[in-house]
Design a protein around this motif. Structure first.
Motif, short mmCIF file in Angstrom:
data_model
loop_
_atom_site.label_atom_id
_atom_site.label_comp_id
_atom_site.label_asym_id
_atom_site.label_seq_id
_atom_site.Cartn_x
_atom_site.Cartn_y
_atom_site.Cartn_z
N CYS A 265 -47.22 -81.62 22.42
CA CYS A 265 -47.76 -82.75 21.73
C CYS A 265 -49.24 -82.24 21.20
O CYS A 265 -49.83 -81.89 22.05
N GLY A 266 -49.37 -82.61 20.07
CA GLY A 266 -50.61 -81.93 19.26
C GLY A 266 -51.71 -83.09 19.55
O GLY A 266 -51.33 -84.34 19.76
N VAL A 267 -52.94 -82.79 19.39
CA VAL A 267 -54.05 -83.80 19.75
C VAL A 267 -54.69 -84.04 18.16
O VAL A 267 -54.82 -83.06 17.41
N CYS A 268 -54.75 -85.13 17.65
CA CYS A 268 -55.15 -85.65 16.29
C CYS A 268 -56.46 -86.25 16.06
O CYS A 268 -56.74 -86.84 17.22
N ARG B 67 -43.11 -75.92 20.16
CA ARG B 67 -44.56 -75.91 19.76
C ARG B 67 -44.59 -76.01 18.10
O ARG B 67 -45.45 -76.70 17.77
N THR B 68 -43.75 -75.44 17.49
CA THR B 68 -43.95 -75.45 15.93
C THR B 68 -43.61 -76.72 15.44
O THR B 68 -44.04 -77.41 14.63
N ALA B 69 -42.26 -77.17 16.27
CA ALA B 69 -41.65 -78.57 16.00
C ALA B 69 -42.75 -79.67 15.94
O ALA B 69 -42.84 -80.61 15.37
N ALA B 70 -43.86 -79.75 17.05
CA ALA B 70 -44.76 -80.63 17.35
C ALA B 70 -45.38 -80.73 15.88
O ALA B 70 -46.26 -81.70 15.82
N THR C 80 -47.46 -71.52 10.67
CA THR C 80 -48.42 -72.43 11.76
C THR C 80 -48.69 -71.62 12.95
O THR C 80 -49.64 -72.44 13.68
N ASP C 81 -48.45 -70.48 13.26
CA ASP C 81 -48.86 -70.03 14.51
C ASP C 81 -50.34 -69.98 14.72
O ASP C 81 -50.92 -70.27 15.74
#
Ligand code: ZN
Ligand code: ZN
Length: 309
Positions: free
Chosen positions: A34-37, A140-143, A307-308
């Motif tokens: 999960c990313g932090v936005c 990780r990419t899908a997130a 995106t990496d």
């Protein structure tokens, strides 16, 4: 299960809470990433109001761990990305296809009138229309599907024609993904205005042709010197001053797109005669739609956007 619970504005703690039940068309997701936005930042600091306690986190992906009795599209073991904006499907905006403007939106872990617990947890439950299979794409990419989909929608709103000259103001994660999407969609010259030198370098390696430092002089002049007339200018900072500045970059017949989130009570000064006489569009872009979400996943699954880094 463990979850990072925001108990009140400015306070978050790791708690042991019950794993959500799945009923109806809910899907239980074993969260993998999960990313932090900036939205999490705004909610944490109280500039987006939500009821507490709440579990935030809305840029996520994971594996389906259980399904409710009415679920038909996914099954246990499927790898999915989460679209945190769940439109009602009934209101006039949903009926018109503008689902991001839904009058009765549920948000999982994001900003909205109705917020369900989000993805800063081991598991979360979401209606099945909020998930999209991602095949073998890394979790990780899908997130990144949600933030990238916001950029896909922003470029839709920019009404880009191949060859258009574009100015991007602000090269944070959303700015950088937007530059990559602009490249994919056939933009002509792209110029970036960004104060941070590392982000200027990243913008150039993301497909921008020119990068200017807005603190070095007049940013509008610098952009014009670099690329000439600008057909589309996109503000991806969220400050009234940079929105005014971005709008001054837009040439006759062009479009200014507000992508960054401005303070809700802020105002800007625009010259209506310029808008009239020069036919300049001033447009907004909000979040994403189920359609831009699917297109973002197609782009990620096919390696159309890096995106990496
Ligand atoms: Zn976000
Ligand atoms: Zn609706």
């Amino acid at each position: 299960m463990r979850a990072a619970v925001m108990t009140e504005v400015g306070h978050m703690e790791l708690q042991e809470i019950d794993r959500p039940d799945v009923t109806g068309d809910d899907v239980l997701i074993d969260v993998g990433a999960c990313g932090v936005c900036m939205t999490d930042y705004h909610i944490y600091h109280g500039s987006f109001a939500v009821d507490t306690p709440v579990v935030l986190g809305h840029e996520s992906a994971g594996e389906v761990a259980a399904v409710g009795p009415d679920v038909t599209r996914v099954e246990v073991g499927d790898r999915v990305a989460l679209n945190p904006s769940i439109p009602c499907g009934q209101c006039r905006y949903c009926q018109d296809g503008q689902t991001n403007l839904c009058e009765d939106m549920i948000s999982t872990g994001g900003a909205g009138d109705k917020v369900r617990d989000g993805s800063f947890a081991e598991y979360l439950a979401v209606p099945e229309r909020g998930v999209e299979p991602v095949g073998e794409l890394s979790i990780r990419t899908a997130a990144l599907s949600e933030p990238y989909a916001c950029c896909v929608h922003a470029v839709d709103r920019a009404n880009l024609t191949s060859g258009d000259t574009v100015a991007v103001v602000g090269a944070g994660p959303i700015g950088l993904l937007t530059i990559r999407e602009l490249r994919n969609r056939g933009a002509g010259e792209i110029v970036v205005s960004e104060i941070d030198p590392d982000r200027r370098d990243l913008a150039l390696s993301s497909g921008a042709d020119e990068a200017v430092d807005p603190t070095a002089g007049d940013a509008v002049e610098a952009v014009h010197d670099a690329v000439g007339d600008v057909d589309v200018s996109m503000e991806i900072v969220g400050k009234p001053q940079t929105i005014e500045q971005t709008h001054r970059m837009t040439a006759k017949g062009g479009r200014t797109v507000i992508v960054g989130v401005p303070p809700q009570d802020s105002t800007i000064e625009v010259n209506p005669f310029d808008i009239y006489y020069h036919e300049i569009d001033l447009v907004g872009t909000f979040a994403l739609t189920p359609e831009s979400f699917r297109r973002a996943i197609v782009g990620l699954r096919n390696g159309r956007v890096e995106t990496d880094d």
